[in-house]
Motif scaffolding. Structure first.
Motif, PDB file in Angstrom:
ATOM      1  N   LYS A  70     129.062  -9.186  85.905  1.00  0.00           N
ATOM      2  CA  LYS A  70     128.413 -10.420  85.459  1.00  0.00           C
ATOM      3  C   LYS A  70     127.285 -10.069  84.522  1.00  0.00           C
ATOM      4  N   ARG A  82     138.302 -10.709  80.167  1.00  0.00           N
ATOM      5  CA  ARG A  82     137.755 -11.935  79.529  1.00  0.00           C
ATOM      6  C   ARG A  82     136.381 -12.234  80.117  1.00  0.00           C
ATOM      7  N   GLY A 117     133.554 -15.326  81.082  1.00  0.00           N
ATOM      8  CA  GLY A 117     133.302 -16.767  81.274  1.00  0.00           C
ATOM      9  C   GLY A 117     132.345 -17.299  80.202  1.00  0.00           C
ATOM     10  N   SER A 144     129.374 -18.740  82.349  1.00  0.00           N
ATOM     11  CA  SER A 144     128.946 -18.013  83.552  1.00  0.00           C
ATOM     12  C   SER A 144     128.596 -16.561  83.265  1.00  0.00           C
ATOM     13  N   GLU A 185     130.569 -14.173  83.592  1.00  0.00           N
ATOM     14  CA  GLU A 185     131.337 -13.306  84.485  1.00  0.00           C
ATOM     15  C   GLU A 185     132.479 -12.644  83.695  1.00  0.00           C
ATOM     16  N   SER A 201     135.906 -10.891  83.980  1.00  0.00           N
ATOM     17  CA  SER A 201     137.004 -10.834  84.940  1.00  0.00           C
ATOM     18  C   SER A 201     138.256 -10.329  84.225  1.00  0.00           C
ATOM     19  N   VAL A 212     132.591 -26.811  82.545  1.00  0.00           N
ATOM     20  CA  VAL A 212     132.763 -25.773  83.564  1.00  0.00           C
ATOM     21  C   VAL A 212     131.969 -26.085  84.801  1.00  0.00           C
ATOM     22  N   ASP A 228     135.515 -28.760  89.109  1.00  0.00           N
ATOM     23  CA  ASP A 228     136.336 -28.798  87.902  1.00  0.00           C
ATOM     24  C   ASP A 228     136.701 -30.238  87.621  1.00  0.00           C
TER      25      ASP A 228
END
Length: 876
Positions: free
Chosen positions: A623, A651, A653, A656, A658, A660, A781, A798
């Protein structure tokens, strides 16, 4: 008794006949008016004839020239009355009345003379020449005057014709008899008392004539004595004083009255003419005129009660006698008042202007009211319109005082148009009015007052020194110096503190508001003394004092809340990974700087992360944490994977940060992946920072060991362990696997608890009440809140995409340590509650609109009507 008379008459006749025969002639006597058939005498016997001889020898009377009233009875030979004997007709006044008759006796023819005397009886009453005798005697005749009268006549003779006269009773006349000869008496009328034609114009008397017969007969004659007029009477009015009432509104030609004078005289002596004289006042001569023949008095000029209320004059009536006589009367003409004069109002004294602090009962003006009419028409009622704040008080008859009944306020009414109205008691009533202008002079009784108790001013940071921030205006309704306002900053008790609070500076300590802003003393313009820095100062609260120039001066205060609007002048700054040791600092990556986005940005060092082979898609590897010193959109960060582009295994976020796995990792991806991540804010222009993330791909055992060691060691130690040989790693796998399982379980439980708490916590508690600067963002988001100092998750969900919304609730500085001057500083809690409601600032991510009064204020937009207490300003 009649029989006795007849017998006596017969005896007389027999004696006369015997005497006549003795004398050779037969004489008879018969009274006049004897009835037909009455035996006058025994003619045959008196002539010596035997019984029956008179018929045989045809004894008859020889016809005479006039009709005989006697005849001879053929059977008896008696001389009988054949028709009415009227001595007066036969003989008139001759006496005696003897008729000569011839008696014829035939066979042998012989003529005898018979004398028949008709004796008078009183069968005729006295007769006057006329039944009415008119006499005219002057009323001024002298006493004893005689007026001969024509006597009466009697057809009888002798005593039957001897007349005596009597006059009906009268106090003015008597009767006197004068002998005209031995046989006749002439009556004369003698005046015994003066005559007055006006008293008795005609005297009616009766003159009676009585004969001497038995019974006596009378005759009468009416004497009508007309008294001839003499001008001995003056004209007399039927009233000695004529009182006339006439309204003053009577028109010219109106009949005032008609005087009447009578003269008991006759003819010209009674003809009267009229004339007016002795006028009081003399002007009355022109007001009336008198008709000389009828006595009518007419108006010749209009009357005016207010000039003359009574006219007195005399009327003279004069006859046309010789000499003329006159009579007099008085005429009193009273003029009745008519309500023809309106009241009059004069201002005898006026004391203006009136100070607005004048006490109740102050005399403003003296007035005089009058009406020329009288009575009810002159009784005046006065009042003031409008009824307040002035009133009328009567001082004495016809005088009034205009006094103050209510307190004045020049700021409410600076000048009064007062109308004093007057109305009389007439019918219809007449009115008059007098207008007064009463200005009110100013007294410094009003302190300057700001339009708002609290002004909210918005200013962009980095504004130029000297830029105008706002314009304050305090209204003072007083005039001249009392309303001339000067402005100043009041620094007493207002300061700034550290820690990011309102009015704070990074170095801490109190700073006066005058070090940031200044106010123009005359215009009230608020100037910035230095550029403002949102990161240093977000809210500045101070007071502006407005003071007038009155004596004593009065002042008013207003609180100004200056909110500094953020500019995107800070680039995002990367934060170290959570839980990293100080020695785990980032290593510089020169190649990251070359790949920075166009525009000003910042470059950070390299970050380390690991991932296991075969990790499924969506597993979070790391993150990226970054912070932006700005706020709002300027601090809203988004993360983009710059390298590798295309279909890489990882990828990031967008919001965010993040990192991942985009897909399952395989050996083709190599042992290590180098990711270049750009962190960019939403400011205009956008600022960015770059981070280099080095991801090591490990086996499952090595990943577990790395997870266990990450809870107690830094990333640098994890990276070193990754460099160890496979043997050492396998020896420690079991230990670190247990530790990793425990740590993951603990983190999972903690995440569940936190998620439940945030899910079921009341949302109102999150948004209510004053607090630190908070940014709430809603995006595709999810929703989250951000603060410079701490973050709080509101909800994660969501859903469909929606517009971004940021709500800024400002903080306010704590009360300064110094005491507030004049107790004008509100309580901190009250101030926070008030401002937190009144200073809500809303920003939209896309430019929409700004109120017309803030045209040109780019970047300050609101999707709802702009609050009245918020001002839009932009930096110069």
């Amino acid at each position: 008794m009649g029989e006795r008379c007849c017998a006596a008459v017969l005896r007389v006749l027999v004696l006369q006949a015997a005497w006549a025969l003795a004398g050779g002639q037969v004489r008879y006597s018969v009274p006049e008016e004897a009835k037909a058939g009455t035996v006058v005498g025994r003619l045959a016997q008196d002539l010596g004839l035997e019984a029956g001889e008179a018929e045989a020898r045809r004894l008859r009377l020889v016809a005479q020239g006039r009709r005989a009233s006697v005849e001879v009875s053929g059977a008896s030979g008696a001389l009988l009355v054949s028709s009415r004997l009227d001595r007066e007709e036969l003989c008139g006044k001759s006496a005696p009345c003897a008729l000569r008759l011839e008696v014829l006796l035939e066979r042998p023819l012989r003529v005898f003379h018979v004398q028949l005397e008709v004796t008078d009886i009183n069968d005729n009453a006295p007769v006057f020449p006329a039944a009415r005798k008119n006499l005219s005697i002057a009323e001024l005749s002298a006493l004893g005057s005689r007026f001969p009268l024509e006597g009466a006549s009697d057809a009888d003779i002798g005593a039957n014709a001897q007349l005596t006269y009597t006059l009906s009773p009268s106090e003015h006349f008597s009767l006197d008899l004068q002998k005209s000869n031995e046989r006749n008496l002439v009556p004369e009328l003698v005046l015994m008392k003066s005559l007055d034609r006006e008293t008795v114009p005609v005297h009616r008397l009766v003159l009676t004539a009585t004969d001497g017969g038995r019974p006596s007969l009378t005759g009468t004659m009416e004497l009508v004595i007309s008294v001839l007029d003499a001008n001995d009477n003056a004209p007399q009015f039927n009233q000695s004083v004529y009182k006339v009432q006439l309204a003053e509104s009577a028109s010219v030609g109106t009949l005032v009255t008609r005087v009447n004078a009578t003269d008991p005289d006759l003819g010209t002596n009674s003809q009267v003419t009229y004339a007016a004289s002795s006028f009081i006042p003399p002007s009355g001569r022109d007001v009336i005129s008198v008709n000389p023949n009828t006595g009518e008095i007419h108006l010749t000029e209009a009357l005016d009660f207010e000039e003359v209320s009574i006219f007195d004059f005399r009327i003279e009536a004069t006859d046309k006698g010789t000499p003329p006589l006159s009579g007099h009367c008085s005429v009193e003409l009273e003029v009745l008042d008519v309500n023809d004069n309106a009241p009059e109002v004069w201002v005898t004294s006026l004391s203006v202007p009136v100070p607005e602090d004048a006490s109740v009962g102050t005399v403003v003006a003296l007035l005089s009211v009058s009406d020329r009419d009288s009575g009810e028409n002159g009784r005046v009622r006065c009042w003031v319109w409008p009824a307040s704040p002035f009133g009328l008080e009567a001082t004495f008859a016809g005088s009034y005082s205009l006094v103050l009944r209510e307190a004045l306020d020049r700021e409410r009414v600076s000048e009064y148009e007062v109308e004093v109205r007057a109305e009389d008691g007439g019918a219809p009533a007449l009115r008059a009015s007098r207008g007064l202008r009463v200005p009110v002079s100013d007294v410094n009784d009003n302190a300057p007052a700001f339009a708002q108790a609290v002004y909210t001013v918005l200013a962009r940071e980095n504004n130029a020194a000297g830029a105008e921030l706002a314009r304050l205006w305090a209204r003072d309704p007083d005039e001249a110096g009392n309303g001339r306002v000067s402005y100043s900053l009041w620094d007493g008790g207002v300061g700034v503190g550290g820690g990011g609070a309102a009015g704070s500076s990074p170095g801490g300590g109190w700073r006066p508001a005058s070090s940031y802003v200044s106010v123009d003393a005359e215009s009230g313009r608020l100037w910035a003394l230095q550029p403002l820095d949102y990161e240093e100062l977000q809210v500045l609260q101070f007071e502006v004092r407005a003071v007038d120039a009155g004596e004593p001066p009065l002042s008013g205060n207003a609180t100004v809340q200056l909110f500094v609007l953020d500019e995107n002048d800070n680039a995002p700054a990367l934060l170290p990974p959570a839980g990293s040791a100080p020695e785990a600092g980032a290593v510089a990556a020169p190649e990251a700087a070359a790949m920075a986005l166009a525009g000003e940005g910042s470059v950070s060092g390299t970050l380390w992360a690991w991932a296991t082979w075969g990790a499924p898609a969506g597993q979070v590897v790391a993150k990226i944490r970054a912070v932006d010193a700005d706020s709002g959109y300027n601090a809203w960060l988004r993360y983009e994977l710059w390298e590798p582009r295309g279909k890489g295994p990882f990828r990031v976020g967008l919001y965010s940060g993040e990192v991942s796995t985009a897909r399952a990792l395989d050996e083709a991806d190599g042992p290590r992946q180098r990711l270049l991540i750009v962190v960019r804010d939403h400011g205009e222009p956008a600022r960015s920072a770059t981070a280099t993330l080095s991801v090591s791909l490990l086996e499952a055992a090595e990943a577990a060991l790395a997870a266990g060691s990450s809870s107690s060691s830094s990333l640098s130690r994890s990276a070193a362990a990754a460099e160890l040989g496979p043997g050492a790693a396998s020896a420690a796998t079991n230990v670190w696997l247990v530790v990793a399982i425990c740590a993951v379980s603990s983190l999972f439980l903690l995440a569940v608890v936190l998620y439940g708490a945030s899910r079921w916590a009341p949302r109102a508690a999150v948004l209510s009440g004053p607090g630190p600067t908070t940014l709430v963002c809603a995006s595709e988001v999810g929703s989250w809140s951000y603060s410079q100092r701490h973050s709080r998750s509101l909800c994660v969900t969501d859903g469909a995409a929606k517009s971004d919304l940021m709500v800024f609730s400002p903080n306010f500085p704590p009360p300064p340590p110094a005491p507030a001057a004049k107790d004008t500083q509100p309580e901190p809690s009250a101030l926070l509650d008030t401002v937190s409601v009144n200073t809500l600032l809303v920003f939209y991510p896309y430019p929409t609109f700004c109120p017309s009064r803030c045209a040109g204020s780019a970047g300050i937009q609101a999707p709802f009507p702009w609050p009245e207490n918020v001002e839009c300003l932009t930096s110069a």
